[in-house]
Design a protein around this motif. Structure first.
Motif, short mmCIF file in Angstrom:
data_model
loop_
_atom_site.label_atom_id
_atom_site.label_comp_id
_atom_site.label_asym_id
_atom_site.label_seq_id
_atom_site.Cartn_x
_atom_site.Cartn_y
_atom_site.Cartn_z
N LYS A 59 0.86 -1.22 0.06
CA LYS A 59 0.06 -0.09 -0.02
C LYS A 59 0.78 1.33 0.08
O LYS A 59 1.95 1.37 0.75
CB LYS A 59 -0.77 -0.21 1.27
CG LYS A 59 -1.90 1.15 1.35
CD LYS A 59 -2.67 1.06 2.53
CE LYS A 59 -3.51 2.52 2.53
NZ LYS A 59 -4.36 2.43 3.98
N VAL A 61 0.89 5.74 0.07
CA VAL A 61 0.33 6.80 0.42
C VAL A 61 1.01 8.09 0.19
O VAL A 61 2.19 8.13 0.62
CB VAL A 61 -0.37 6.89 1.89
CG1 VAL A 61 -0.89 8.21 2.17
CG2 VAL A 61 -1.14 5.81 2.36
N ILE A 71 -3.91 7.27 -2.78
CA ILE A 71 -3.65 5.90 -2.45
C ILE A 71 -3.53 5.08 -3.66
O ILE A 71 -4.23 5.28 -4.58
CB ILE A 71 -4.96 5.32 -1.46
CG1 ILE A 71 -5.31 6.38 -0.23
CG2 ILE A 71 -4.59 3.97 -0.91
CD1 ILE A 71 -4.26 6.41 0.93
N SER A 73 -2.72 0.71 -3.98
CA SER A 73 -2.57 -0.68 -3.38
C SER A 73 -2.41 -1.77 -4.56
O SER A 73 -2.96 -1.69 -5.51
CB SER A 73 -3.80 -1.05 -2.72
OG SER A 73 -3.80 -0.38 -1.65
N PHE A 91 -2.67 6.25 -8.74
CA PHE A 91 -3.19 6.59 -7.73
C PHE A 91 -4.49 7.15 -7.56
O PHE A 91 -5.04 7.84 -8.65
CB PHE A 91 -2.30 7.72 -6.93
CG PHE A 91 -0.91 6.85 -6.52
CD1 PHE A 91 -0.94 6.83 -4.75
CD2 PHE A 91 -0.16 6.62 -6.94
CE1 PHE A 91 0.25 6.19 -4.42
CE2 PHE A 91 1.05 6.00 -6.50
CZ PHE A 91 1.38 5.86 -5.24
N LYS A 94 -7.81 9.91 -1.83
CA LYS A 94 -8.55 9.04 -0.79
C LYS A 94 -10.10 9.24 -0.61
O LYS A 94 -10.80 8.41 -0.49
CB LYS A 94 -7.85 9.26 0.55
CG LYS A 94 -8.35 8.50 1.57
CD LYS A 94 -7.44 9.01 2.80
CE LYS A 94 -8.07 8.33 4.12
NZ LYS A 94 -7.27 8.34 5.29
#
Length: 150
Positions: A59, A61, A71, A73, A91, A94
């Protein structure tokens, strides 16, 4: 017929303008140019298990100075390439789930964090800055160039 007379005058005027422009440009004078450049970077982030002990969740950030968190993942395997992400391409923001972006025009500072299976592995910052300078180029004396530094 006034319409025909006006058309004839308009055509002659356009022809005179075109000829004057052509003669100015063909006299060997190059018009003064104003150059503009563009540069923007993409950042590659990755984490991998050096001992190759199976699957893991990677993950990432990235947070901008104004607090926007982006974010990404990846479900990764023993192959290090399976965990790689590219900022901003991989990305999402969020809170809104919108695609991430980089402010290449004005520059910005970002902090980043990399997690593997929920554990913080590494963090840091990267800075995108733009410094405008005037450059005198001997090939194009008088031309202005806006340079971008990253």
């Amino acid at each position: 017929m006034p319409d025909m007379k006006h058309r004839k005058i308009s055509c002659l005027a356009l022809l005179a303008i075109a000829l004057s422009l052509f003669s100015t440009l063909s006299a060997g004078e190059e018009p003064k140019r104003a150059w503009q450049t563009a540069a923007c970077f993409h950042f590659s982030l990755s984490v991998w298990d050096k001992k190759s002990q199976g699957r893991y969740l990677a993950k990432y950030v990235v947070t901008s100075v104004d607090g926007k968190a982006f974010i990404a993942s990846k479900n990764a395997t023993d192959d290090p390439n399976t965990a790689e992400v590219i900022f901003p391409d991989s990305f999402l923001e969020k809170n809104t789930n919108q695609k991430a972006w980089v402010n290449c025009n004005y520059g910005e500072n970002y902090s980043w964090e990399i997690y593997a299976n929920g554990v913080l592995i590494e963090n840091g910052t990267f800075v995108i800055s733009k410094k405008r300078t005037k450059v005198r180029n001997p090939e194009h004396l008088g031309d202005e160039i806006a340079r971008t530094y990253m």
